[in-house]
Design a protein around this motif. Structure first.
Motif, PDB file in Angstrom:
ATOM      1  N   LEU A  51      12.283   1.395  -8.694  1.00  0.00           N
ATOM      2  CA  LEU A  51      10.906   1.283  -8.228  1.00  0.00           C
ATOM      3  C   LEU A  51      10.060   0.568  -9.269  1.00  0.00           C
ATOM      4  CD1 LEU A  51      10.530   4.981  -7.042  1.00  0.00           C
ATOM      5  CD2 LEU A  51      11.076   3.012  -5.598  1.00  0.00           C
ATOM      6  N   ASP A  57       6.149   6.811 -13.452  1.00  0.00           N
ATOM      7  CA  ASP A  57       6.412   6.996 -12.034  1.00  0.00           C
ATOM      8  C   ASP A  57       6.995   8.374 -11.723  1.00  0.00           C
ATOM      9  OD1 ASP A  57       8.787   6.611 -13.291  1.00  0.00           O
ATOM     10  OD2 ASP A  57       9.471   4.938 -12.055  1.00  0.00           O
ATOM     11  N   TYR A  61       6.109  -1.692  -4.999  1.00  0.00           N
ATOM     12  CA  TYR A  61       5.186  -0.956  -4.133  1.00  0.00           C
ATOM     13  C   TYR A  61       3.787  -0.927  -4.723  1.00  0.00           C
ATOM     14  CZ  TYR A  61       5.359   2.917  -7.429  1.00  0.00           C
ATOM     15  OH  TYR A  61       5.242   3.679  -8.564  1.00  0.00           O
ATOM     16  N   LEU A  69       8.651   4.456   1.582  1.00  0.00           N
ATOM     17  CA  LEU A  69       9.760   4.419   0.629  1.00  0.00           C
ATOM     18  C   LEU A  69      10.900   5.332   1.067  1.00  0.00           C
ATOM     19  CD1 LEU A  69       7.859   4.408  -2.780  1.00  0.00           C
ATOM     20  CD2 LEU A  69       9.430   2.659  -1.980  1.00  0.00           C
TER      21      LEU A  69
END
Length: 231
Positions: free
Chosen positions: A166, A120, A198, A209
């Motif tokens: 996340l 990420d 997400y 976000l």
């Protein structure tokens, strides 16, 4: 700093820390012993591991400089730092080297073997860019990510530090990870956090976000650990 300079620097910093904070000195020495047999050429190829080591050196040096200030000097100096930076150096970083980190043994081996990947990283970089463009602040640390289930520590220009996790997981897997995340934050006495599931394929994910994070930096109450889902 070159790879061959890292182990000697950790040794130097550990010796310097003994008189001020033995717990930090011990943690630095533990890390030094852990990597001392890795050849510089091999270490250079382990980008994430090097990133962690340089980050630890930087944080150790900064924290020791803070301790060298008088109370008045420290108060004046901290007034010029964003709240997530203060939260890291005044709270989470010293908590990490003073307390037993149950996950440290696991993730440091993954760093050394190259198993750890930053899937990420691009999303976090994009979020950080947008938050900074709106006068907010973002702090990312490997220690917070791997031990404290916190991808980033964020605040708006007027808000309080907020720990954010996340994930692309959904459904039951997401729920299991959420429970583990909440337990981890409580273990480290982190008082505010949001967990966001997400969909990376949605073009508006980053904008959503960012809005969510900044809103909760301003409004989330103490001892709250909220889950959000963007699908």
């Amino acid at each position: 700093m070159q790879a061959r300079e890292i182990e000697p620097k950790l040794k130097q910093l550990s010796r310097l820390a003994w008189s001020t904070e033995p717990a930090l000195a011990q943690r630095l020495e533990e890390v030094r012993r852990w990597i001392k047999d890795i050849r510089p050429g091999l270490l250079t190829n382990k980008g994430v591991l090097v990133g962690f080591l340089l980050e630890l050196i930087k944080d150790g040096e900064f924290w020791l400089k803070l301790q060298s200030l008088t109370n008045e000097e420290r108060e004046i100096f901290l007034q010029h730092l964003p709240s997530p930076v203060i939260y890291w150096y005044e709270n989470l970083f010293p908590k990490w080297f003073n307390e037993n980190d149950h996950k440290f043994y696991i993730w440091k081996q993954k760093l050394r073997s190259g198993e750890f990947s930053q899937e990420d990283a691009e999303l976090i970089e994009s979020i950080a860019h947008q938050i900074k463009s709106r006068n907010g602040c973002v702090v990312h640390r490997y220690i917070a990510d791997l031990s404290m289930a916190t991808d980033v520590i964020v605040s708006s220009s007027t808000g309080k530090p907020l720990c954010v996790q996340l994930t692309t997981m959904s459904g039951e897997l997401s729920e299991d990870k959420y429970k583990e995340w909440k337990d981890t934050l409580k273990q480290w006495e982190i008082r505010r956090g949001i967990f966001v599931s997400y969909n990376p394929s949605q073009e508006r994910s980053v904008a959503k976000l960012v809005n969510l994070v900044l809103h909760n930096s301003n409004h989330l109450k103490e001892a709250k650990y909220i889950k959000f889902c963007f699908r």
